[in-house]
Write a protein that holds these residues in place. Structure first.
Motif, mmCIF file in Angstrom:
data_model
loop_
_atom_site.group_PDB
_atom_site.id
_atom_site.type_symbol
_atom_site.label_atom_id
_atom_site.label_comp_id
_atom_site.label_asym_id
_atom_site.label_seq_id
_atom_site.Cartn_x
_atom_site.Cartn_y
_atom_site.Cartn_z
ATOM 1 N N GLY A 159 80.816 65.527 20.646
ATOM 2 C CA GLY A 159 81.044 66.814 21.309
ATOM 3 C C GLY A 159 80.555 66.858 22.751
ATOM 4 N N ARG B 168 83.007 65.026 25.046
ATOM 5 C CA ARG B 168 84.205 65.880 25.158
ATOM 6 C C ARG B 168 83.941 67.024 26.132
ATOM 7 N NH1 ARG B 168 83.848 68.832 20.233
ATOM 8 N NH2 ARG B 168 82.600 70.225 21.514
ATOM 9 N N ARG C 74 84.957 56.978 12.175
ATOM 10 C CA ARG C 74 84.623 57.931 11.102
ATOM 11 C C ARG C 74 84.692 59.375 11.595
ATOM 12 N NH1 ARG C 74 79.608 60.561 11.802
ATOM 13 N NH2 ARG C 74 78.271 59.503 13.293
ATOM 14 N N ARG C 75 84.836 59.558 12.901
ATOM 15 C CA ARG C 75 84.775 60.907 13.478
ATOM 16 C C ARG C 75 86.103 61.641 13.271
ATOM 17 N NH1 ARG C 75 80.018 61.438 16.426
ATOM 18 N NH2 ARG C 75 78.833 59.513 16.219
ATOM 19 N N ASP C 76 86.045 62.995 13.330
ATOM 20 C CA ASP C 76 87.210 63.770 12.901
ATOM 21 C C ASP C 76 88.420 63.707 13.840
ATOM 22 O OD1 ASP C 76 85.713 65.245 14.711
ATOM 23 O OD2 ASP C 76 85.393 66.958 13.383
ATOM 24 N N ASN D 143 86.793 64.081 19.824
ATOM 25 C CA ASN D 143 85.386 64.035 19.409
ATOM 26 C C ASN D 143 84.921 62.601 19.160
ATOM 27 O OD1 ASN D 143 85.244 66.779 19.406
ATOM 28 N ND2 ASN D 143 85.433 67.031 17.180
ATOM 29 N N ASP E 204 87.389 64.754 3.727
ATOM 30 C CA ASP E 204 86.555 65.932 3.989
ATOM 31 C C ASP E 204 87.477 67.089 4.382
ATOM 32 O OD1 ASP E 204 84.702 67.820 4.665
ATOM 33 O OD2 ASP E 204 83.994 66.813 6.483
ATOM 34 N N ARG F 254 87.428 69.460 7.591
ATOM 35 C CA ARG F 254 88.040 69.069 8.877
ATOM 36 C C ARG F 254 89.263 69.920 9.199
ATOM 37 N NH1 ARG F 254 87.375 62.772 7.329
ATOM 38 N NH2 ARG F 254 85.155 62.614 7.817
ATOM 39 N N ARG G 164 87.886 72.777 10.903
ATOM 40 C CA ARG G 164 87.357 72.335 12.199
ATOM 41 C C ARG G 164 88.492 72.159 13.206
ATOM 42 N NH1 ARG G 164 82.211 70.150 12.796
ATOM 43 N NH2 ARG G 164 82.929 68.402 14.074
ATOM 44 N N ARG H 279 89.154 75.495 14.473
ATOM 45 C CA ARG H 279 88.003 75.959 15.244
ATOM 46 C C ARG H 279 87.997 75.345 16.648
ATOM 47 N NH1 ARG H 279 82.761 73.423 16.995
ATOM 48 N NH2 ARG H 279 82.254 72.633 14.926
ATOM 49 N N LYS I 222 82.076 80.057 14.344
ATOM 50 C CA LYS I 222 82.350 79.396 15.635
ATOM 51 C C LYS I 222 83.755 79.742 16.135
ATOM 52 C CE LYS I 222 79.045 75.643 15.450
ATOM 53 N NZ LYS I 222 78.755 74.217 15.532
HETATM 54 P P1 ATP Z 1 79.792 71.803 18.595
HETATM 55 O O1 ATP Z 1 78.404 71.232 18.607
HETATM 56 O O2 ATP Z 1 80.201 72.531 19.792
HETATM 57 O O3 ATP Z 1 80.035 72.582 17.350
HETATM 58 P P2 ATP Z 1 80.615 69.116 18.141
HETATM 59 O O4 ATP Z 1 81.852 68.337 18.440
HETATM 60 O O5 ATP Z 1 79.331 68.605 18.707
HETATM 61 O O6 ATP Z 1 80.855 70.594 18.548
HETATM 62 P P3 ATP Z 1 79.365 68.927 15.589
HETATM 63 O O7 ATP Z 1 79.686 69.630 14.327
HETATM 64 O O8 ATP Z 1 78.054 69.184 16.251
HETATM 65 O O9 ATP Z 1 80.553 69.198 16.575
HETATM 66 O O10 ATP Z 1 79.489 67.360 15.289
HETATM 67 C C1 ATP Z 1 79.149 66.357 16.247
HETATM 68 C C2 ATP Z 1 80.153 65.201 16.157
HETATM 69 O O11 ATP Z 1 80.098 64.607 14.850
HETATM 70 C C3 ATP Z 1 81.602 65.640 16.337
HETATM 71 O O12 ATP Z 1 81.974 65.658 17.685
HETATM 72 C C4 ATP Z 1 82.339 64.570 15.540
HETATM 73 O O13 ATP Z 1 82.452 63.388 16.292
HETATM 74 C C5 ATP Z 1 81.398 64.284 14.379
HETATM 75 N N1 ATP Z 1 81.652 65.130 13.189
HETATM 76 C C6 ATP Z 1 81.051 66.270 12.851
HETATM 77 N N2 ATP Z 1 81.493 66.758 11.688
HETATM 78 C C7 ATP Z 1 82.404 65.880 11.243
HETATM 79 C C8 ATP Z 1 83.232 65.808 10.089
HETATM 80 N N3 ATP Z 1 83.207 66.770 9.162
HETATM 81 N N4 ATP Z 1 84.042 64.738 9.970
HETATM 82 C C9 ATP Z 1 84.074 63.771 10.915
HETATM 83 N N5 ATP Z 1 83.341 63.787 12.014
HETATM 84 C C10 ATP Z 1 82.509 64.827 12.207
#
Ligand code: ATP
Ligand code: MG
Length: 461
Positions: free
Chosen positions: A28, A31, A116-118, A122, A160, A163, A166, A169, A207
């Motif tokens: 995040g 990004r 592994r990230r969504d 991100n 998951d 997502r 998300r 969101r 959010k």
């Molecule tokens: P914010 O903090 O503004 O809510 P963020 O992108 O930092 O946005 P977080 O929920 O803090 O979102 O998660 C941090 C990072 O972890 C995300 O950017 C993503 O790369 C990863 N992430 C978080 N949750 C998931 C998920 N459910 N599945 C896959 N990756 C995830």
């Protein structure tokens, strides 16, 4: 590509690198930095194992060692600490109910961690030596303002289901669209959201609601997600309103109203739920006009149930429920407003009855509701709310008595007058409040005690 990293983030990365590990800002924060937005928090990903991270820094917290997360602390000014989550490169196992996957495997590969990230936006990493690491074209999706899964959306949403929420969101926070293939899979897999805990859903919902584009909530309906966690809203989207007040469905009106209040959790939740009972309260008269009698009261009951179900805390629930219950309250009508004194009296009675803490939020809710309705009588409707608020301000400014605790006398004064302690005291104080709400100048000890006998006689009538 050069991004500006905060000093502490640079320090953490350098210390890890000097010890022979890889380290990057990730997710995040990268990004947001690319978008020129101030990141909420900076997360760091590293090849170092949690124990190795802990050895390098003076102050750490074991946030989630089994998931590879150590929080590193630095002093911030005199009091307080700046915190940074440092997480070991990892591959996730199956996501269960909780916030984290059931089991994780550490990996020496940054690319595996990014995989592994969504979403692609991100899944970028950055440090000053390597620059931007963008294995999945996150940067071009960022430029095209779109949300796209890393890899196969079907797989990713199956792993998951949260997502899917998300995706919407982030679309709402950033003003982005969701690419068609990802959206299509949301529609297919929406029922899987039922496996996700209420707490995780609540976090994403809030959010989304307090974002810059809360009306993107509609995508939750279009994607079939509200059918799962908020079927009451799906019903609202299907409720036509044949009325001069409205030109659209109750659901569309609700979506517009979200944009008309400031980005505050309680206010946005109140707008989301203010008309939630309309589908169950709708009646149509002989002329074809729809009516929604008692929808605020019934809506308040429904809202309470829904917020409990979504595990909202008691205080948020209480505030939102009150706003829903009162959103249509007519304190007085403009045409029968009478003198200023009469209006002030009506507002004092309303504030005393409803509790002081719903104001001024209630005025914001009333205005947002009106602004999301048809233009019929809009100026008059807004003028009425202005009038309420003006009265309320005057009452606050004059510090007028609105509850028993504001009375110039209390129970002990009455006992000193020979009234036995017991329920009679409460009833007399209540009678005094009734009087003072009508005539604020009567709120002084001499007057109230002088008229004690009258209050006693009135008691019970
Ligand atoms: P914010 O903090 O503004 O809510 P963020 O992108 O930092 O946005 P977080 O929920 O803090 O979102 O998660 C941090 C990072 O972890 C995300 O950017 C993503 O790369 C990863 N992430 C978080 N949750 C998931 C998920 N459910 N599945 C896959 N990756 C995830
Ligand atoms: Mg974050």
């Amino acid at each position: 590509m050069i991004l500006k990293l905060p000093e502490n983030v640079k320090k953490i990365i350098h210390m890890l690198q000097d010890a022979g590990f890889e380290a990057y800002a990730v997710g995040g924060c990268v990004r947001d930095a690319l978008l020129g937005r101030e990141p909420d928090d900076w997360d760091i990903t590293t090849s170092a194992l949690p124990e190795q991270v802990k050895k390098l820094f003076a102050r750490t917290i074991d946030t989630g060692l089994q998931h590879g997360t150590v929080t590193v602390l630095f002093r911030a000014g005199n009091d307080g600490w700046d915190t940074y989550e440092v997480t070991t490169f990892r591959i996730d196992g199956v996501y269960e109910d909780a916030r984290h996957p059931k089991d994780v495997t550490f990996t020496p590969s940054l690319e595996e961690d990014l995989k592994r990230r969504d979403f692609t936006i991100n899944a970028m990493a950055y440090n000053e030596t390597a620059g931007l690491i963008d294995c999945f074209d996150g940067l071009s999706d960022l430029k095209d303002k779109q949300i796209r899964c890393v890899g196969d959306p079907k797989e990713r949403f199956t792993e998951d289901a949260l997502r899917m929420m998300r995706a919407v969101r982030f679309a709402a926070q950033l003003g982005f669209t969701v690419v068609p293939e990802t959206l299509k899979q949301i529609r297919e897999l929406a029922p899987r959201l039922a496996m996700i805990s209420a707490e995780r859903i609540q976090t994403e919902l809030v959010k989304l609601l307090v974002s810059d584009h809360p009306d993107k909530f509609e995508m939750l309906y279009q994607g079939g997600l509200t059918d799962v966690f908020l079927p009451e809203f799906s019903a609202l989207m299907k409720t036509a309103q044949h009325s001069k007040h409205h030109g659209e469905t109750a659901g569309e009106h609700t979506l517009i109203s979200l944009k008309k209040v400031r980005a505050d959790k309680v206010l946005r939740l109140a707008m989301l739920f203010h008309d939630i009972a309309k589908p169950v309260c709708r009646t149509t008269d002989e002329s074809g006009e729809d009516h929604f009698h008692r929808h605020p009261q019934i809506g308040a009951e429904m809202t309470k149930k829904i917020l409990r179900r979504l595990k909202f805390d008691n205080e948020t629930t209480r505030c939102v429920v009150n706003l829903v219950r009162l959103h249509d309250e007519r304190i007085f009508r403009l045409e029968e407003a009478g003198s200023g004194a009469k209006q002030l009296r009506a507002v004092r009675r309303a504030v005393s009855r409803n509790g002081e803490d719903v104001y001024p939020n209630l005025f914001a809710v009333m205005r947002a509701d009106i602004l999301a309705q048809s233009e019929w009588m809009r100026t008059q409707k807004l003028a009425l709310v202005d009038r309420y608020e003006k009265c309320w301000r005057e009452i606050c400014q004059k510090n007028q008595c609105l509850s028993i605790k504001d009375l110039a006398i209390d129970g002990s004064d009455l006992i000193a007058q020979g009234i036995p302690s017991g329920p009679e005291i409460g009833t007399i104080l209540h009678e005094m409040l009734e009087d003072v709400l009508d005539e604020p100048e009567n709120n002084n000890k001499e007057y109230l005690l002088e008229h004690l006998e009258i209050y006693q006689k009135r008691e019970g009538k």
